[in-house]
Structures are given as C-alpha cells and as structure tokens.
Design a protein around this motif. Structure first.
Motif, mmCIF file in Angstrom:
data_model
loop_
_atom_site.group_PDB
_atom_site.id
_atom_site.type_symbol
_atom_site.label_atom_id
_atom_site.label_comp_id
_atom_site.label_asym_id
_atom_site.label_seq_id
_atom_site.Cartn_x
_atom_site.Cartn_y
_atom_site.Cartn_z
ATOM 1 N N SER A 115 25.916 29.431 6.202
ATOM 2 C CA SER A 115 27.366 30.414 6.407
ATOM 3 C C SER A 115 26.839 31.352 5.968
ATOM 4 O O SER A 115 27.792 32.666 6.608
ATOM 5 N N PHE A 169 30.351 31.053 11.765
ATOM 6 C CA PHE A 169 30.715 29.367 11.290
ATOM 7 C C PHE A 169 32.333 28.589 10.930
ATOM 8 O O PHE A 169 32.543 28.140 11.395
ATOM 9 N N LEU A 170 33.211 29.800 10.689
ATOM 10 C CA LEU A 170 35.071 29.751 10.478
ATOM 11 C C LEU A 170 35.030 28.971 11.533
ATOM 12 O O LEU A 170 36.304 28.205 11.491
ATOM 13 N N LYS A 223 33.641 27.485 13.951
ATOM 14 C CA LYS A 223 32.978 25.810 14.369
ATOM 15 C C LYS A 223 34.028 25.127 13.601
ATOM 16 O O LYS A 223 33.073 23.542 13.674
ATOM 17 N N ALA A 224 34.185 25.546 11.928
ATOM 18 C CA ALA A 224 34.524 24.607 11.161
ATOM 19 C C ALA A 224 35.564 23.825 11.382
ATOM 20 O O ALA A 224 36.207 24.165 11.635
ATOM 21 N N TRP A 255 42.003 25.885 7.251
ATOM 22 C CA TRP A 255 40.887 25.590 6.229
ATOM 23 C C TRP A 255 41.152 24.296 5.291
ATOM 24 O O TRP A 255 41.983 24.749 4.146
ATOM 25 N N ILE A 309 34.147 23.463 2.250
ATOM 26 C CA ILE A 309 33.724 23.274 3.287
ATOM 27 C C ILE A 309 32.417 22.565 3.503
ATOM 28 O O ILE A 309 31.578 23.651 2.294
ATOM 29 N N GLY A 344 30.182 22.510 8.453
ATOM 30 C CA GLY A 344 31.410 22.842 8.723
ATOM 31 C C GLY A 344 32.175 21.695 8.700
ATOM 32 O O GLY A 344 33.790 22.227 8.393
#
Length: 460
Positions: free
Chosen positions: A61, A118-119, A121-122, A129, A133, A138
């Motif tokens: 990531s 990445f964030l 889809k996490a 969030w 993680i 994710g």
C-alpha cells in the motif's frame, strides 16, 4: 598632501571603534555559520525521519507501518500492519520531502496515488477507517477485542494528511489533479456525524459493526483530539454543528483551567494530567495542519500559547528534575508517549509526562515542539546528533532513550512518533503544512462555524 596624525584619546577611540567593528563582523559571521549549521541539521533530521515512510513503508500500500524494529529477529512479523493515524503523519512527511527536494515529485505522486487507491478499497465503517489495517488485504486488523471497527481519531489524523495532499497537488498536471480528486472523494465519504451515537452532542471515538458503541469513549477535551472536531465541523457531506463542539469537546466550557505551573498558565484541564499537562504529543497531533498561531475560539484566546506553555512546563520540569534522573537538562528533555524501559530492562510502552516520568526521554517530544520552543528544541537536536550518535538509527532518532540507564535506547521506531518530526520542524521553518491545511476552503468554513478566528488566514 599633509598627513594628519591622531594622538591621545581620539586615536584610542578610533582604534577601539575599529576593533568593535571587527568583533561585530566576526560575531555576525559566526552567527551566519551557526545558522547554516542549524539549517543543515534540520535538513538532516527531516531527511532521516522521511526514511521511515519512504524506505520502510508497507510494501503493498506504501502507507505507514505501525512499527519498524531494527533489532527484530522476526522482521516480517508486523510488516503489513498499517497504522491509520501514523499514515496521516506520513503523508505530511512525504509532502515535506517533495517540497524540499528530498524525493522526486513524480515518484511521490505515483506512491500517493497507490495509497489513495488502497484506502478507497480498504474496510471502512461508515466511511471511517480502523486503527490498524492489513496492508495486503485492506481488511481491519483489530486493535483490541471490541476495537475492531471505525476509529474516528486515527481517521482524523489520516484525513488531515489527505487534505494537505489534495491542496498541494490540486492545481498540478493531469496526474496530480487525478490524485487530488481521489483525496477529495475519500474525504467526502467519511460520516463524521454518525459518530455522535444518534445525535448526542459529542463525538465518539469508536464504532464497530459487531460491538456497536460498547467502547463508549466520548471525545472530550483536553487531549490530542481537537482536530477530529475541526474536520467533523468542516465536512461538506456529514458535518456536525457548533453545539456538538462546545457541549462535547469543551464540556460546556468546564475544561477551562485557571491553574499555573512554573508561572505559566495552563488554560485547559489536561485529562488525567492537570498538574503539569499531558504527554507532548497533545501539542503535536492536532497541529500538523491546524495552525495554532494567534488562533482563537470562544473560550481560548491563543492556541499557540496553550501549546507553548505545555511544552515549556515539560521543559522546566525536566530542568527541575525532581526524581534526579541522570542526563535531564537543557539539552536533554521531552516526555511523551513512546516505547519505554521496563523495570526488568526490557522494552515496553508508556505515555510519559511529568506525573508519569520513568527516566525515559523520547526524541520526538522536543523535536516536534520546534514551533513552540525553537531554541530549546535546537539545543536538543544538536546534543542528540553531535553527542549521542548511538541514539540515532537508519531512520533518525530512535523512539526512546535514557542516559540514566547507562545510555539505554531501543533500536525501534513507531510511525506516530517518527511522523510528527519532519512536519512540525517544517511548520517552524516555513509554515508549509499549516498554509496548505488552513487555506482549504472547507476548513475555513468549518473554523468559522465553530467561531474560530485567525487574522493570518482571514478567518473572522
């Protein structure tokens, strides 16, 4: 042409005057050299701290790993555990790296784009969030049994960095504008008002799909969480009102304090640390982007003074050194949360502050306080790099040190500690990150909503 010969007092006066001028020139030259040396040293520690987020980033990531241990016999154990808040500080650190030419701008844009993708889809919990993680999948990594959902405060630290990235690149080339758009979408997806637990006039730290509100941790001042309310009030999509800020964060104004320490007003009651103030990260985390300089609201006249006094009280406590720890003094000070030395000589974790002082000095405490105490912080920086090279590792100063315990140190790093060093030094040097954050249109509106004022940014 006739020579004029000076004798007596007049001659001595002229000679003295010339000598004074020579001495002044020597002094000025020395000051310039010292200033250059100071600048180079600040460059050095900023570059070193950047390595944590550039060289040791989570490899999939590119976000900030929770920790990096040079002495770890299992180096891959936590390799893919991302810390959300520390990653926010890492974003700010990378921006400093770009601005100072430490890393190529185009490479930074590519990395930052990977991070934002990445964030997006996490796992998110009402747009928020989790504290940790998994950097490969994710998926949420539980911070504790019931802490397996959204972490609003860690998300606030991350969001502060995301907004600064957006502001920095929004007028750039096509790739940079695309990055800024991704940042904007992430910001707008955070449901800050959900974390009022159905409309209570206070924000809550945690919510879990499995455990709901069982963590039950309201955000009430004063600690490191101010930025959470600023962002929540500034959200263009899921904002809170001013009443939530004043009833929740300020406890209807009851968080104010008339106490002093070492003749310095404290202004607010530091949660659980009312005598001397809390760990110094309370003066750092919310202020990576939020500029406290002459910043006021209905209750606080100047946030800079609040933070400066907290740092100075910590400094003066270390000078007083009531527990007589070896090494404490004007060049070696600063108490904050970090790794620590356990009674058995091993490494643990503790939130150090004057009322919880274990003889451990954490370099980020003084280094991230540069905006408030430039001379004292510079004295610490010089001492560290010139006289304690064993306290410096591949990514800058190690997380925790103790001269008292035979120059003990832990060859380890934490993202949340390493991540505030370069940004806060840069804010002292140029105000770079403060300008980015404070000029964001939503932040301007949010601050006005909460009755904040800052002449510097035309917020009235």
């Amino acid at each position: 042409m006739k020579k004029i010969v000076l004798t007596g007092g007049l001659a001595l006066a002229i000679i003295s005057c010339k000598n004074n001028q020579i001495n002044q020139n020597i002094t000025d030259t020395a000051a310039v050299k010292s200033s250059i040396a100071d600048e180079q040293l600040m460059d050095k520690v900023q570059k070193d701290a950047l390595k944590y987020f550039w060289d040791y980033a989570e490899p999939n990531s590119f976000l900030g790993r929770e920790r990096y241990h040079e002495d770890d016999i299992y180096p891959d154990k936590d390799k893919h555990v991302i810390t959300t808040g520390g990653s926010g500080f890492g974003l700010a650190t990378i921006l400093v790296g770009v601005e100072r030419g430490f890393v190529p701008r185009n490479e930074a844009v590519k990395r930052l784009t990977t991070m934002m993708d990445f964030l997006a889809k996490a796992d998110r919990h009402k747009g928020v969030w989790s504290h940790w993680i998994n950097g490969e999948t994710g998926k949420t990594v539980p911070f504790g049994k019931k802490d397996n959902g959204g972490d609003l405060v860690e998300t606030a630290f991350l969001t502060s960095g995301i907004l600064m990235v957006r502001e920095y690149f929004k007028n750039g080339n096509a790739e940079e504008k695309a990055l800024a758009k991704k940042c904007d979408e992430l910001w707008k997806g955070i449901q800050w008002n959900w974390y009022t637990k159905g409309g209570e006039k206070v924000l809550y730290w945690h919510w879990s799909p499995e455990y709901q509100w069982e963590m039950n941790f309201p955000l009430q001042g004063y600690n490191e969480c101010l930025i959470t309310y600023i962002l929540a009030a500034s959200s263009p999509t899921y904002s809170i009102d001013a009443e939530t800020y004043y009833k929740g964060w300020t406890r209807n104004g009851t968080y104010l304090s008339d106490k002093e320490k070492y003749g310095l007003p404290m202004y607010v009651k530091h949660n659980g640390a009312e005598e001397y103030g809390g760990p110094l990260f309370w003066a750092h985390y919310s202020y990576i982007g939020l500029d406290p300089t002459n910043l006021s609201d209905k209750l606080i006249n100047n946030y800079f003074d609040l933070n400066k006094n907290q740092v100075l009280i910590d400094y003066k406590y270390c000078l007083e050194n009531p527990k007589q720890w070896k090494g404490y003094g004007p060049n070696y000070w600063g108490l904050t949360a970090s790794y620590t030395r356990n009674k058995n000589g091993g490494t643990g974790y503790n939130a150090h502050f004057p009322q919880n002082d274990h003889g451990v000095i954490t370099p980020t405490a003084a280094l991230s306080s540069f905006p408030y105490t430039p001379k004292e912080s510079m004295d610490f920086l010089k001492f560290l790099y010139n006289h304690k090279p064993e306290f410096i590792g591949t990514a800058g100063p190690y997380d925790a040190t103790s001269i008292h315990y035979d120059n003990w140190f832990t060859p380890r790093y934490l993202a949340i500690d390493q991540g505030t060093i370069a940004p806060m030094i840069e804010n002292y040097r140029t105000g770079f990150l403060w300008k980015l954050f404070m000029n964001a249109p939503e932040i301007q509106q949010g601050l006005k909503k909460l009755s904040f004022k800052s002449e510097k940014y035309n917020i009235r």
